[in-house]
Design an enzyme around this catalytic site. Structure first.
Site, PDB file in Angstrom:
ATOM      1  N   ASP A 104      -1.696 -12.068 -22.898  1.00  0.00           N
ATOM      2  CA  ASP A 104      -2.005 -10.640 -22.826  1.00  0.00           C
ATOM      3  C   ASP A 104      -1.784 -10.049 -24.222  1.00  0.00           C
ATOM      4  O   ASP A 104      -2.624 -10.211 -25.102  1.00  0.00           O
ATOM      5  CB  ASP A 104      -1.116 -10.010 -21.743  1.00  0.00           C
ATOM      6  N   LYS A 132      -6.689 -12.299 -21.915  1.00  0.00           N
ATOM      7  CA  LYS A 132      -7.367 -10.994 -21.983  1.00  0.00           C
ATOM      8  C   LYS A 132      -7.832 -10.829 -23.426  1.00  0.00           C
ATOM      9  O   LYS A 132      -7.074 -10.367 -24.274  1.00  0.00           O
ATOM     10  CB  LYS A 132      -6.396  -9.876 -21.597  1.00  0.00           C
ATOM     11  N   PHE A 153      -4.490  -5.652 -14.682  1.00  0.00           N
ATOM     12  CA  PHE A 153      -3.245  -6.282 -14.254  1.00  0.00           C
ATOM     13  C   PHE A 153      -3.549  -7.115 -13.005  1.00  0.00           C
ATOM     14  O   PHE A 153      -3.965  -6.581 -11.981  1.00  0.00           O
ATOM     15  CB  PHE A 153      -2.156  -5.242 -13.965  1.00  0.00           C
TER      16      PHE A 153
HETATM   17  P1  5GP Z   1       2.214 -10.995 -23.283  1.00  0.00           P
HETATM   18  O1  5GP Z   1       3.533 -11.294 -23.898  1.00  0.00           O
HETATM   19  O2  5GP Z   1       1.064 -11.844 -23.789  1.00  0.00           O
HETATM   20  O3  5GP Z   1       1.885  -9.527 -23.281  1.00  0.00           O
HETATM   21  O4  5GP Z   1       2.339 -11.283 -21.764  1.00  0.00           O
HETATM   22  C1  5GP Z   1       2.573 -12.522 -21.317  1.00  0.00           C
HETATM   23  C2  5GP Z   1       3.350 -12.512 -20.030  1.00  0.00           C
HETATM   24  O5  5GP Z   1       3.317 -11.242 -19.375  1.00  0.00           O
HETATM   25  C3  5GP Z   1       2.694 -13.482 -19.123  1.00  0.00           C
HETATM   26  O6  5GP Z   1       3.313 -14.744 -19.225  1.00  0.00           O
HETATM   27  C4  5GP Z   1       2.859 -12.847 -17.759  1.00  0.00           C
HETATM   28  O7  5GP Z   1       4.051 -13.310 -17.183  1.00  0.00           O
HETATM   29  C5  5GP Z   1       2.953 -11.378 -18.027  1.00  0.00           C
HETATM   30  N1  5GP Z   1       1.648 -10.740 -17.833  1.00  0.00           N
HETATM   31  C6  5GP Z   1       0.747 -10.370 -18.762  1.00  0.00           C
HETATM   32  N2  5GP Z   1      -0.357  -9.838 -18.215  1.00  0.00           N
HETATM   33  C7  5GP Z   1      -0.154  -9.885 -16.878  1.00  0.00           C
HETATM   34  C8  5GP Z   1      -0.964  -9.491 -15.738  1.00  0.00           C
HETATM   35  O8  5GP Z   1      -2.105  -9.014 -15.812  1.00  0.00           O
HETATM   36  N3  5GP Z   1      -0.386  -9.701 -14.523  1.00  0.00           N
HETATM   37  C9  5GP Z   1       0.849 -10.228 -14.362  1.00  0.00           C
HETATM   38  N4  5GP Z   1       1.274 -10.377 -13.123  1.00  0.00           N
HETATM   39  N5  5GP Z   1       1.621 -10.620 -15.403  1.00  0.00           N
HETATM   40  C10 5GP Z   1       1.115 -10.450 -16.642  1.00  0.00           C
END
Ligand code: 5GP
Ligand code: MG
Length: 180
Positions: A104, A132, A153
């Protein structure tokens, strides 16, 4: 649970087919360099993906767990990642494949990739089920991606909202009133 789901984004049959392909891609990449492979799944979101992926991977491997929390509780906007569980195994001199549910903002992977570099991993590659692209930053390199999705999400297939829905078999979007 079913009544909280607004729509299915990726059906479990499509996930199953894609995970099989990803396992083939990963297997090909490590052919000839199979020794000293450690998978590092990021808990808890990667558990279902990990379980399905590794059973399709005929490579000799160790597994070292790490837990990073980016969306604690019912948060749907990323917070500063916190290491909740330190890496459970030695990675020095080993080929490491990080396994995560979703890329994300990239904060989680940036942190884990940095931690593994500091600990002297011989090589670091990353596999994510979802990405994403609208948000993924260019400095966080991922080698294997299951599906690119819109900036929504999502829950299911390991992904949670407030620790629920990890067992939902499809990747799905919740009704707006479930997520205040
Ligand atoms: P980042 O650090 O890349 O923003 O997010 C990574 C972590 O956030 C992922 O491993 C996941 O656990 C959580 N995450 C990010 N986007 C989503 C989403 O759309 N849904 C859910 N349930 N968790 C997310
Ligand atoms: Mg996660």
């Amino acid at each position: 649970m079913e009544m909280d789901i607004a729509r299915i984004l990726i059906h479990c049959d499509d996930i199953e087919a894609r995970v099989k392909n990803m396992a083939a891609e990963i297997g090909n990449r490590y052919t000839g360099d199979e020794t000293g492979l450690t998978l590092v799944p990021i808990l808890s979101g990667s558990i279902i993906f990990l379980a399905d992926l590794i059973r399709q991977l005929p490579l000799k491997m160790k597994i070292a767990l790490v837990q990073v929390s980016t969306y604690p509780g019912s948060a749907t906007l990323p917070q500063t990642p916190k290491t909740v569980l330190e890496l459970s195994g030695e990675v020095s001199g080993r080929n490491v494949l990080i396994v995560d549910d979703i890329l994300d903002s990239g904060r989680t992977l940036r942190r884990v990739q940095g931690m593994l570099r500091e600990r002297g991993a011989k090589s670091i590659r990353t596999a994510v089920l979802l990405r994403k692209p609208a948000k993924a930053p260019p400095d966080v390199v991922v080698d294997f991606v299951g599906f690119d999705i819109d900036d929504l999400f999502v829950v299911g297939y390991g992904l949670d909202y407030d620790d629920h829905y990890r067992n939902y078999p499809h990747v799905a979007v919740l009704h707006a009133d479930v997520m205040p």
